[in-house]
Enzyme design. Structure first.
Site: not given
Ligand code: PAF
Length: 284
Positions: A36-37, A150
Site C-alpha cells: 500500500g505504501h 485512511d
Molecule cells: O498515515 C500515516 O502513516 C500517518 O498518519 C502519517 C500520515 C505518516 C502521519 O504521521
C-alpha cells in the site's frame, strides 16, 4: 537513495533540487511498509521528478491507551523497500529531532476530526496534521500522496491544505488489498491467523454494501442494514462504526450519491482495523 535523519541534512538536498527546478513529491509514512505504501511511491514517481519518503512513528497521534510501543518498526527493511521502488531520499528522524520540545502550538483539525476515527481516538488528527504541517514546511513538496484506506486523514489533509493556502496537490491513492480482500495495513501483522480470518468480514461487508449500491439501493439506512447483517455473522469482530458519509465534510448521508464513502472500523482481538470504499457509478 540517500537516507537522512536531520532536518538540516534534508534541507541541503532539497535546496539542490529546488535550484535544479525539480518537482518534488512527498510520501509520509510511519514505516512498517507494505505494498500500500509502495503504491504511494509509485504514484509519487509518476507525478514528480524527485520523491522524498518519510518514516516517523509520530507519538503525537497516539493516545495514552494506544499501540505506540507495539507499533511495528523495521527501518532497515523499510529503507530497502523504498530504495527498490526508486525513492530519492528517505527522511527518518528521531523523536528528539522532530520534537526537540513537546509542541505547544499544534494544528486544530476542526470538527471533521471529531467524528469516525476522531470520535474513538481523541487528539489523533491534531497529532497527524501537526506532524504533516512540519513535514510540509520542511519539504515544501509540490505533491503529497496519501492512501484511501485512511480516508478521514486524506480528507482532513485536503482541507488543511485548502484552508491554510498550501500550494500542495494532495493525491489519494486507491487501497491495496490482499487477494482475499483484506486491506493492507501495518497493523495486519499484529493479527493471529484466526484473527486475520475474522478480519475479512470488514472487506466482505463493504463489498456487500457496494453490490447493493450498484444494484440500485440508494438509502443510507438500507445500505448499512445489508452491511451490518454481514458484520453480525462474525461477532468476535467488535464494530466501532459502519457509516456512509460524503467525501468532503464526512457528514452521514441518507440519500447516498456517487462518490459517497462507506467506511467501517472494528477491533479484532486487540487490533483496531479500518477500511472503506467509494460508491461509484457502475463502470466508473
Ligand atoms: O498515515 C500515516 O502513516 C500517518 O498518519 C502519517 C500520515 C505518516 C502521519 O504521521
Amino acid at each position: 537513495m540517500e537516507a537522512v535523519t536531520t532536518a538540516a541534512g534534508l534541507r541541503r538536498i532539497l535546496a539542490e533540487w529546488r535550484q535544479a527546478g525539480l518537482r518534488t513529491a512527498l510520501v509520509p509514512t510511519m514505516g512498517a511498509l507494505h505494498e500500500g505504501h509502495l503504491a504511494l511511491v509509485d504514484q509519487a514517481k509518476q507525478l514528480a521528478g524527485r520523491v522524498v519518503a518519510t518514516i516517523f512513528v509520530n507519538p503525537l497521534q497516539f493516545g495514552p491507551e494506544e499501540d505506540l510501543t507495539r507499533y511495528p518498526r523495521d527501518l532497515e527493511r523499510d529503507q530497502g523497500l523504498l530504495g527498490g521502488r526508486g525513492v530519492d531520499v528517505v527522511y527518518a528522524p528521531a523523536v528528539a529531532e522532530m520534537y526537540p520540545a513537546p509542541p505547544l502550538v499544534t494544528i486544530d483539525p476542526g470538527p471533521m476530526a471529531g467524528v469516525l476515527e476522531g470520535a474513538v481516538r481523541p487528539g489523533h488528527f491534531a497529532g497527524v496534521l501537526t506532524v504533516l504541517a512540519k513535514l510540509f514546511h520542511l519539504v515544501g513538496p509540490d505533491v503529497a500522496c496519501f492512501g484511501q484506506k485512511d480516508i478521514q486523514q486524506a480528507v482532513l489533509v485536503r482541507r488543511m491544505v485548502a484552508d491554510l493556502d498550501w500550494p500542495i496537490e494532495v493525491v489519494v491513492v486507491p487501497t491495496v488489498r490482499d487477494a482475499d480482500g483484506l486491506a493492507l495495513s501495518s497493523r495486519n501483522r499484529l493479527l493471529s491467523p484466526p484473527e486475520r480470518q475474522q478480519a475479512l468480514v470488514l472487506s466482505r461487508m463493504l463489498r456487500t454494501v457496494e453490490s447493493a449500491w450498484l444494484a440500485g439501493v440508494r438509502g443510507g439506512t438500507a445500505l448499512l442494514e445489508v452491511g451490518r447483517e454481514v458484520l453480525a455473522r462474525v461477532p468476535a469482530v467488535r464494530i466501532d462504526y459502519a457509516v456512509i458519509v460524503d467525501p468532503a465534510q464526512l457528514d452521514a448521508l441518507d440519500a447516498v450519491v456517487p462518490g459517497s464513502i462507506a467506511a467501517v472500523a472494528a477491533r479484532v482481538g486487540t487490533t483496531r482495523l479500518i477500511d472503506n470504499v467509494t460508491l461509484a457509478e457502475r463502470g466508473s
